[in-house]
Design a protein around this motif. Structure first.
Motif, PDB file in Angstrom:
ATOM      1  N   UNK A 128       0.854  -1.180   0.000  1.00 27.53           N
ATOM      2  CA  UNK A 128       0.000   0.000   0.000  1.00 27.53           C
ATOM      3  C   UNK A 128       0.900   1.243   0.000  1.00 27.53           C
ATOM      4  N   UNK A 129       0.507   2.275  -0.785  1.00 24.84           N
ATOM      5  CA  UNK A 129       1.331   3.485  -0.803  1.00 24.84           C
ATOM      6  C   UNK A 129       1.079   4.301   0.451  1.00 24.84           C
ATOM      7  N   UNK A 130       1.702   5.471   0.517  1.00 26.34           N
ATOM      8  CA  UNK A 130       1.653   6.267   1.743  1.00 26.34           C
ATOM      9  C   UNK A 130       0.253   6.749   2.073  1.00 26.34           C
ATOM     10  N   UNK A 177      -0.751   0.193   9.791  1.00 25.71           N
ATOM     11  CA  UNK A 177      -0.206   0.566   8.468  1.00 25.71           C
ATOM     12  C   UNK A 177       0.772   1.723   8.582  1.00 25.71           C
ATOM     13  N   UNK A 178       0.411   2.719   9.377  1.00 26.99           N
ATOM     14  CA  UNK A 178       1.238   3.927   9.468  1.00 26.99           C
ATOM     15  C   UNK A 178       2.402   3.761  10.438  1.00 26.99           C
ATOM     16  N   UNK A 179       2.223   2.922  11.464  1.00 26.94           N
ATOM     17  CA  UNK A 179       3.285   2.724  12.459  1.00 26.94           C
ATOM     18  C   UNK A 179       3.272   1.271  12.902  1.00 26.94           C
ATOM     19  N   UNK A 235       6.991  -0.682   7.399  1.00 27.74           N
ATOM     20  CA  UNK A 235       6.912   0.644   6.827  1.00 27.74           C
ATOM     21  C   UNK A 235       8.212   0.946   6.087  1.00 27.74           C
ATOM     22  N   UNK A 236       8.112   1.350   4.813  1.00 27.16           N
ATOM     23  CA  UNK A 236       9.279   1.623   3.996  1.00 27.16           C
ATOM     24  C   UNK A 236       9.646   3.113   4.093  1.00 27.16           C
ATOM     25  N   UNK A 237      10.786   3.484   3.509  1.00 26.27           N
ATOM     26  CA  UNK A 237      11.287   4.858   3.619  1.00 26.27           C
ATOM     27  C   UNK A 237      10.391   5.881   2.938  1.00 26.27           C
ATOM     28  N   UNK A 238       9.629   5.455   1.906  1.00 22.15           N
ATOM     29  CA  UNK A 238       8.707   6.373   1.226  1.00 22.15           C
ATOM     30  C   UNK A 238       7.319   6.350   1.850  1.00 22.15           C
TER      31      UNK A 238
END
Length: 636
Positions: A147-149, A208-210, A231-234
């Motif tokens: 999932x994207x940001x 998802x966010x943390x 969680x990835x760098x982007x």
């Protein structure tokens, strides 16, 4: 699939730490499982590969530095290298927009690729095709989704779809993460313990966010799913779903097994504590494993001393220090204890305590060199045994004195009785015709009384002889004994018109004189206690059967049944009639001394048998005698 693919595949996060790899990857990299675990850095993997391929350490640094530099400057990088066995393999790395790196190793080839001079050679730049990358992701054993940001689903594999059949129609590229979570809640497929929809969405969004630690969710179809997020760098998020049903079942089996073991251990401890017997266990090093309260109280050790691990020798030394053993017998107790240390058999000995108690110790060796030792306080038991032994000796003396008195008194009474009978006869012979009518009556009463006294003395002598006289055991034909008794009683039988019916009787081992006396007393009673105007009928039957003696050993026995149709008696007197001098009728009704049945019981008991009676008023009586066919050997 992924695990069985002939293409090696590994996935690294944005920090170049390994997330997952398949066996083919580890084989071509020549890595052990411990060298390719989750969280291992790419640098460590390259270094381990070079070491396992025997690349000189001096060359490794340059190769590693070049490798990582190429990766940093290229989104897709390819390396062709010589495996060292005449084959060439191709490593391709693809860096995703979120910083994740997918590395694949293709099947080795015998043909050397262009622009290649081994692992340390030139690096190509053509990159792995998107198709191969997606094929590798499709073959992963776990569900995989990105999932994207903003929470939009960017990509997922078939396994992710297969593991979520309850929401399969909602899983599409471009769908919001929140919509998928709401679909999960509404499907009811996951057991959520009464969490409402908004709480569930809030929790999933936080994940998802943390991302936190992985969660283990139980589906209503019985499967357990491990849900993990990274969680990835982007700020995009990678989700993986793993089916851990089997490992969860194994975990539950282990937990259940541990719980059962704990229950059994507690039950054993509770049972040990509840035992009145003292128990202590030693291991092969002769150190205490455990003991119970009864042991501590029985031996008098302080609780501070009895700790697991205390040496056995320490305990025995403390018996001396604390003065637990009787001083006069201390050496005996210590020697018994010390000798047990060198024995490998079950055995027992005694402790003589300072307070006068006696402890019986049972020692049981174990196969590992340890032992279980049981302690029984037998003080009260020994006191009872001593009391019984003393009572038995006094009873034997009393019985002997009583028997001796009865025998001597009976003999001593014979002489004055003979005088009374002799002078009575002389008085009647010489002066009977000169006696007045009253004198004649008194003389008759004297002679009757003397006759009853003689019968009483004879019966007492017979009873005394049963106990005092040594038995002479021999084979006895009971049919012959009964025939002799019937012959002796023939006059009485003829006077009453009685019939005596006798079946075949067995041959037994016994004292013939006493057996004859037994038969005589029972048959005489049957002929004595008859009803008026009723012809007496006496029946004697026998049977043999198996049984056990008083020690529990098997023995063959015979049962003799004497039945008559006489006056009978009330069953409540069935035991009383065997008591000496006890009579149910006056002498004016039926003659007798009240000793005959007592003698019968004594004879039966001396032959390790029994006698019992049953009766009914006006219907007759039945006497049952049971005794072994062979007499057991008398103990010295």
């Amino acid at each position: 699939m992924f695990q069985n693919s002939d293409i090696g595949v590994a996935v690294f996060d944005e920090n170049l730490l390994l997330i997952s790899s398949n066996p083919t990857f580890r084989d071509y990299r020549r890595l052990g499982d411990d060298q390719a675990g989750a969280g291992v850095s790419m640098r460590s993997i390259i270094e381990a590969t070079l070491t396992n391929m025997s690349v000189p350490a001096a060359n490794q640094h340059a190769i590693i530095t070049t490798d990582l530099a190429r990766l940093a400057s290229n989104r897709t990088d390819r390396i062709d290298f010589d495996t060292g066995s005449g084959e060439f393999a191709r490593i391709t790395r693809d860096t995703r927009p979120n910083g994740m790196v997918v590395e694949t190793i293709e099947m080795p080839s015998k043909e050397k690729p262009q622009a290649t001079d081994g692992y340390a050679g030139a690096h190509g730049t053509s990159g792995i095709s998107q198709r191969k990358l997606m094929a590798a992701l499709e073959n992963m054993p776990d569900g995989f989704a990105v999932f994207d940001s903003s929470g939009v689903l960017m990509a997922f594999n078939q396994r992710y779809l297969d593991m979520s059949p309850h929401i399969a129609s909602h899983i599409k590229v471009g769908v919001q993460h929140e919509d998928i979570i709401r679909a999960v809640h509404r499907s009811g497929a996951v057991q959520l313990d009464h969490i409402d929809e908004e709480e569930f969405v809030e929790f999933a969004t936080r994940q998802r966010l943390s991302p936190g630690d992985p969660t283990h969710d139980l589906l209503k179809d019985g499967r357990w799913i491990r849900f993990a997020a990274r969680l990835m760098s982007d700020n995009s998020t990678i989700f993986t779903l793993s089916d851990i049903t089997e490992s969860k079942a194994q975990e539950e089996r282990v937990i259940a097994s541990d719980a059962a073991l704990l229950r059994r251990t507690r039950q054993m401890e509770q049972s040990l504590e509840a035992m009145p017997t003292g128990v202590i266990m030693f291991n092969g090093e002769q150190r205490m494993v455990t003991c119970n309260t009864a042991y501590r109280e029985m031996l008098g050790f302080p609780a501070s001393l009895l700790k697991p691990g205390v040496a056995r020798e320490t305990l025995i030394e403390n018996t001396k220090t604390l003065g637990l053993f009787d001083e006069k017998r201390m050496e005996e107790s210590h020697n018994a204890y010390n000798s047990s240390l060198n024995r490998t058999d079950h055995h027992s000995f005694r402790y003589y305590m300072a307070d006068g108690r006696v402890i019986q110790v049972h020692f049981t060796p174990m196969s590992d060199g340890g032992s279980i030792v049981l302690f029984f306080d037998i003080t009260a038991e020994l006191e009872v045994q001593a009391s019984l032994a003393s009572y038995s000796r006094r009873l034997e003396r009393s019985n002997a004195e009583l028997q001796n008195f009865a025998y001597v008194a009976s003999h001593d009474l014979q002489e004055p009785l003979r005088k009374i009978e002799a002078f009575g006869d002389r008085l009647l012979t010489k002066h009977g015709e000169h006696l007045p009518e009253g004198g004649q009556h008194y003389l008759d009463r004297i002679n009757d009384a003397a006759g009853r006294m003689r019968q009483l003395i004879n019966d007492l002598l017979a009873f005394s002889r049963v106990s005092s006289k040594e038995r002479k055991l021999e084979e006895i034909d009971l049919s012959a004994i009964v025939a002799g008794v019937v012959s002796d009683l023939q006059v009485r039988i003829e006077e009453t018109g009685a019939s005596v019916d006798v079946t075949a009787l067995p041959t037994i081992e016994g004292d013939p004189t006493q057996m004859r006396q037994l038969m005589q007393n029972l048959i005489s009673n049957a002929l004595k206690f008859t009803r008026e105007d009723v012809t007496p009928v006496v029946s004697i039957t026998a049977s043999t059967q198996g049984g056990v003696d008083e020690t529990g050993m098997p023995v063959r026995t015979c049962t003799l049944v004497f039945s008559d149709n006489g006056i009978g008696f009330e069953n409540r007197f069935a035991e009383q009639i065997f008591t000496i001098f006890q009579r149910l009728h006056g002498r004016s009704e039926y003659a007798g001394t009240g000793i005959g049945l007592t003698t019968c019981r004594k004879i039966a008991e001396r032959h390790h048998g029994t006698i019992s009676a049953q009766g009914e008023i006006g219907e007759g009586a039945t006497f049952t005698v049971t005794m072994p066919l062979k007499q057991p050997k008398e103990e010295d």
